[in-house]
Scaffold this active site. Structure first.
Site, short mmCIF file in Angstrom:
data_model
loop_
_atom_site.label_atom_id
_atom_site.label_comp_id
_atom_site.label_asym_id
_atom_site.label_seq_id
_atom_site.Cartn_x
_atom_site.Cartn_y
_atom_site.Cartn_z
N GLY A 1 -13.80 29.03 -54.92
CA GLY A 1 -14.00 30.45 -54.64
C GLY A 1 -12.93 30.97 -53.71
O GLY A 1 -12.00 30.25 -53.34
N GLY A 2 -13.09 32.20 -53.33
CA GLY A 2 -12.08 32.83 -52.50
C GLY A 2 -11.95 32.18 -51.14
O GLY A 2 -10.89 32.24 -50.52
N PHE A 3 -13.00 31.58 -50.66
CA PHE A 3 -12.97 31.08 -49.29
C PHE A 3 -13.10 29.56 -49.22
O PHE A 3 -13.36 29.01 -48.17
CB PHE A 3 -14.05 31.75 -48.46
CG PHE A 3 -13.90 33.25 -48.45
CD1 PHE A 3 -13.06 33.86 -47.53
CD2 PHE A 3 -14.56 34.03 -49.37
CE1 PHE A 3 -12.90 35.23 -47.54
CE2 PHE A 3 -14.40 35.40 -49.37
CZ PHE A 3 -13.57 36.01 -48.46
N ASP B 1 -14.12 41.71 -52.88
CA ASP B 1 -13.60 40.77 -53.88
C ASP B 1 -14.55 40.68 -55.06
O ASP B 1 -14.92 39.60 -55.51
CB ASP B 1 -13.37 39.40 -53.25
CG ASP B 1 -12.49 38.51 -54.14
OD1 ASP B 1 -11.86 39.05 -55.08
OD2 ASP B 1 -12.43 37.30 -53.90
#
Ligand SMILES: *[C@@H]1O[C@H](CO)[C@@H](O)[C@H](O)[C@H]1NC(C)=O
Ligand SMILES: *[C@@H]1O[C@H](CO)[C@@H](O)[C@H](O)[C@H]1NC(C)=O
Ligand SMILES: *[C@@H]1O[C@H](CO)[C@@H](O)[C@H](O)[C@H]1NC(C)=O
Ligand SMILES: *[C@@H]1O[C@H](CO)[C@@H](O)[C@H](O)[C@H]1NC(C)=O
Length: 826
Positions: free
Chosen positions: A518-520, A634
């Site tokens: 994921g993004g993080f 996002d």
């Protein structure tokens, strides 16, 4: 001589043709019936006189068992509309059908044991079993003068299909109840879970059951249509009819154009009642309409005295004058306990009624009707009995007539966008306000002292303040309920798991357990000791936050609870490790279905629409209903997860707040987002607002409608991305060309066009032009006017993926579908 030979020839030809004709007619002799001395064996069929239907033996799907059934003769796709021996299949080809001596129709196997039969009617030598062109198999006595009198008919024992002219419901004279029940599967015609029929007393209504539980209620007939299915009213194709008298109570439909072929079928797989129309040009059945249509159609979703409004977030509210029975579970979206009165009704007090419009009438289980009363008399009748909670007209055609009363709780009420009806609900009479202080003041003022004048000013001032307060209360109903949420959630302590537990659950963060990136940070699937599946997000170590700061932030995020948000179950903090634990979503993320050819086309439009509306509701909650007012930053298909019923849940919300760097509301130095979804003002200038989420939502919406990725969209003739393509089609007046997925349901085309329209409004270049998410929800449901969209932002990809100049400065960066956390190039 010559003449003679010619006439001989002619004779020969004539006799030859007669013979051939005889042979042909023997070969193709198709008859539409059998009499008492004939049999119908496996392999033989009856064909109705007009050639529409055929009766014979068949094996459904991949089954080898034999069944006696009726299907369309003139449709190439074998479509069975009736089965005799639904639960008692025959294993070989030896069975036969006959009329026996007592007047029963009997299906028996090789040993002459009876597999299926009708009850015996009358012993007669002149009985005839005939397949009619309506699809009805009838038994009649040729001696009877009346050809329309049937001793038995298949229309009286329907299977899963309602054909035009067939009655669904009751013949009270002979206690006959005609119900449909679905096939167990396409291989097995025995009755499945789903069934539909008319519930009689006291105010007849159509109810679909799943097993023995009410599943969907079409509601009572209001003279024009069923109260719960306003879209199905008589139109140029169908005429719908409901008869309710002392002899019969039934529903029926007819086709106004006799050359149209249509059927209504209960579908076990989809748990819906589907109405199909045969489209000759496409050689296939097209779905005309299906019920239930949306989440609010779920029977009793909002509990007693609750009302379901599909455009609201959450969808369930208490009726005016009522409050949640159990506030805690209500706020946690468990609405099953329903609502109770703010204050109990006191029967000795004066009562009044509030008019609600555009409703589906409540369950008529505890009701009473009178055809003769008018609305005024109806109101009086309701007032007389203290347990009467609501009333309305029985028949809404014309100016309305008749009276229906409800007693006790009001169950399964929803609001429609258009086509609902009025309901008057009992409340305490509002206390007559004392004479307005202003008026008193006006009388008093001239003779009063300055003191009096001051008093007047004081009164007016107070009244104004009060009125203002009231208005605010009205406007912020949602806000009020979310502040109740907060009070409840304050006690909610976020479980802290230790690293060992999380590590064990994920096989030490095994690569095999990795669900994605994921993004993080990476996400793993895990299973806790008690068997619960979880999704574990191991945050990348780049955040400079301290432990306590992080914990507080996560606690805040955990308080965001909404049906369309992924639930945060706990977290784990250990040294540098920061881990979030979420509920596990078995169906994975939206992009894995949306952009997959086979999976994507398996879903029908109503599912996609439900997903779109769910995401929109989740965003409304984040943007305005939650205490934190989160901007997601996002939003994209891979950040939408799906539960087992394909309800969308937004994930990764609130993280941008934690990880997005500086917290100023309009400007950030770190850009978090994904190309293709980012609003221009955000991608280029780092300006973000709720309107940048609206932009991302618009892109996502167009992706869902079209089944294509914005970023990877390639069009042979131009360099447009999906946004540009959609815009071009829109300006050329052919928005529907955006979809190449099959759309089965003819009723939904306007809905799809509306979605595309809303999508284009969301992606307009200027953020101020874009609607807010709550307006989007209204627009999607057709409750708000749609202005013409202006030109969207990013008609073309500005930043080709290979040459993104931001990459140099950033640690966690990748293009395409993975989120970007980049320092803004200032
Ligand atoms: C018919 O009878 C024979 C002999 O009794 C038996 O083997 C067969 O299984 C029977 N068939 C059916 C369909 O019951
Ligand atoms: C009836 O339906 C047929 C086939 O769909 C169509 O060709 C015909 O035009 C229709 N007739 C009328 C009067 O609508
Ligand atoms: C039920 O729906 C499924 C999926 O749309 C379809 O394949 C099937 O043919 C339907 N069954 C009936 C009985 O129409
Ligand atoms: C009020 O209506 C209920 C339900 O029909 C009935 O049982 C009750 O007897 C009625 N009460 C009066 C006072 O009429």
């Amino acid at each position: 001589m010559k003449n003679l030979s010619t006439s001989m020839d002619t004779l020969w030809y004539i006799s030859y043709f007669i013979c051939v004709a005889c042979l042909l007619s023997k070969l193709y002799a198709s008859t539409d019936g059998i009499n008492s001395s004939q049999f119908l064996r496996d392999g033989e069929t009856l064909v109705s006189s007009g050639g529409s239907f055929e009766l014979g033996f068949f094996s459904p799907g991949s089954s080898k068992e034999r069944y006696l059934g009726i299907w369309y003769k003139n449709i190439p796709v074998r479509t069975v509309v009736w089965v005799a021996n639904r639960g008692t299949p025959i294993s070989d080809n030896s069975s036969s059908l006959k009329i026996n001596s007592t007047g029963s129709v009997v299906l028996s196997n090789e040993n002459s044991s009876v597999v299926w039969s009708t009850s015996s009617t009358r012993a007669s030598q002149d009985l005839l079993l005939q397949l009619l062109d309506s699809g009805n198999l009838v038994l009649r006595d040729n001696k009877d003068g009346n050809a329309d009198f049937y001793l038995w008919q298949s229309f009286d024992s329907p299977s899963d299909t309602l054909l035009p002219g067939m009655k669904l419901g009751w013949d009270l004279r002979i206690s006959l109840n005609r119900r449909l029940s679905s096939w167990k599967s396409s291989d097995d015609p025995s009755p499945g879970q789903l069934s539909v029929g008319i519930e009689l007393d006291p105010y007849p209504q159509a109810v679909t059951l799943k097993g023995t539980k009410k599943y969907f209620r079409e509601g009572p007939w209001n003279g024009m249509r069923f109260s719960g299915a306003p879209q199905l009213r008589t139109n140029p194709m169908f005429a719908f009819k409901f008869v309710s008298n002392q002899d019969e109570v039934y529903y029926m439909y007819e086709l106004l154009n006799k050359s149209v072929i249509s059927r209504l079928v209960l579908n076990e797989t989809t748990s819906t009642r589907e109405r199909y129309v045969w489209v000759e040009a496409e050689h296939s059945w097209k779905l005309y309409a299906s019920l239930p249509r949306d989440y609010c159609d779920t029977y009793g979703l909002c509990g007693a005295n609750g009302i379901c409004i599909i455009s609201q977030s959450p969808v369930c509210q208490c009726l005016k004058g009522f409050k949640p029975k159990l506030a805690q579970s209500w706020n946690a979206m468990d609405w099953s306990h329903g609502c109770i009165r703010d204050e109990p009704l006191d029967c000795t007090e004066k009562h009044d009624f509030i008019k609600f419009s555009s409703l589906k009438l409540p369950d008529t289980m505890h009701s009473w009707v009178n055809k003769g009363m008018n609305l005024r008399e109806c109101r009086d009748a309701c007032l007389k009995n203290c347990s009467c909670t609501a009333y309305t007209n029985l028949n809404i055609s014309g100016h309305g007539s008749g009276c229906a009363l409800w007693f006790g709780d009001l169950v399964d009420v929803r609001r429609f966008i258009d086509g609902g009806q009025d309901l008057y609900i009992r409340v305490r009479a509002s206390k007559r306000a004392n004479r307005s202080p202003v008026i008193i003041a006006l009388i008093v003022a001239p003779i009063a002292s300055i003191c009096g004048v001051l008093l007047v000013i004081y009164y007016i001032f107070r009244r104004k303040m009060k009125a203002k307060g009231n208005n605010e209360e009205d406007d912020s109903r949602n806000v009020a309920s979310s502040s109740r949420n907060v009070a409840f959630e304050e006690d909610l302590d976020l479980p802290l798991l230790d690293l060992a537990t999380v590590s064990r659950a994920t096989d030490n963060f095994s690569i095999n357990k990795k669900l994605g990136e994921g993004g993080f940070g990476p996400v793993y699937k895990g299973v806790l000791a008690d068997g619960q599946s979880i999704a574990v997000k191991r945050l990348s170590k780049s955040s400079g936050q301290g432990q306590n700061e992080f914990k507080n932030e996560v606690k805040l995020i955990a308080k965001l609870q909404h049906r369309n948000l992924v639930k945060l179950l706990g977290c784990c903090i250990d040294g540098n490790e920061k881990i979030l634990i979420y509920e596990y979503m078995p169906k994975g993320s939206l992009d894995s279905i949306l952009f997959d050819q086979t999976k994507g086309s398996a879903l029908d439009w109503s599912k996609w629409f439900n997903i779109i509306c769910g995401i929109a509701r989740g965003l409304v909650y984040l943007h305005q209903d939650s205490r934190l007012r989160i901007i997601h930053r996002d939003l994209k298909a891979s950040n939408i997860l799906l539960d087992n019923e394909l309800n969308p849940k937004i994930s990764d919300f609130g993280l941008a707040r934690t990880f997005g760097g500086d917290q100023s509301e309009d400007n950030t130095r770190r850009i978090v987002g994904t190309y293709g979804y980012m609003a221009p003002e955000y991608a280029v200038y780092g300006l973000f607002s709720v309107k940048s989420d609206v932009f991302s939502f618009g892109v996502l919406l167009l992706e869902i409608v079209s089944g294509k990725k914005n970023r990877e969209f390639v069009h042979p003739q131009n360099h447009h991305n999906l946004i540009g393509y959609a815009w071009r089609l829109w300006t050329e007046g052919r928005p529907l060309d955006l979809i190449d997925r099959m759309v089965d349901d003819m009723l939904v085309e306007p809905e799809i066009i509306r979605c595309i329209h809303v999508g284009l409004l969301c992606i307009q270049q200027n953020p101020d032009d874009r609607p807010t998410m709550s307006t989007v929800v209204l627009m999607l449901n057709g409750e708000s006017m749609l202005p013409q969209p202006k030109q969207p932002g990013f008609l073309m990809d500005l930043v080709p993926s290979e040459t993104c100049s931001w990459s140099s400065k950033n640690e966690s960066f990748s293009v395409n579908d993975i989120s970007i956390t980049a320092m803004e190039a200032r």
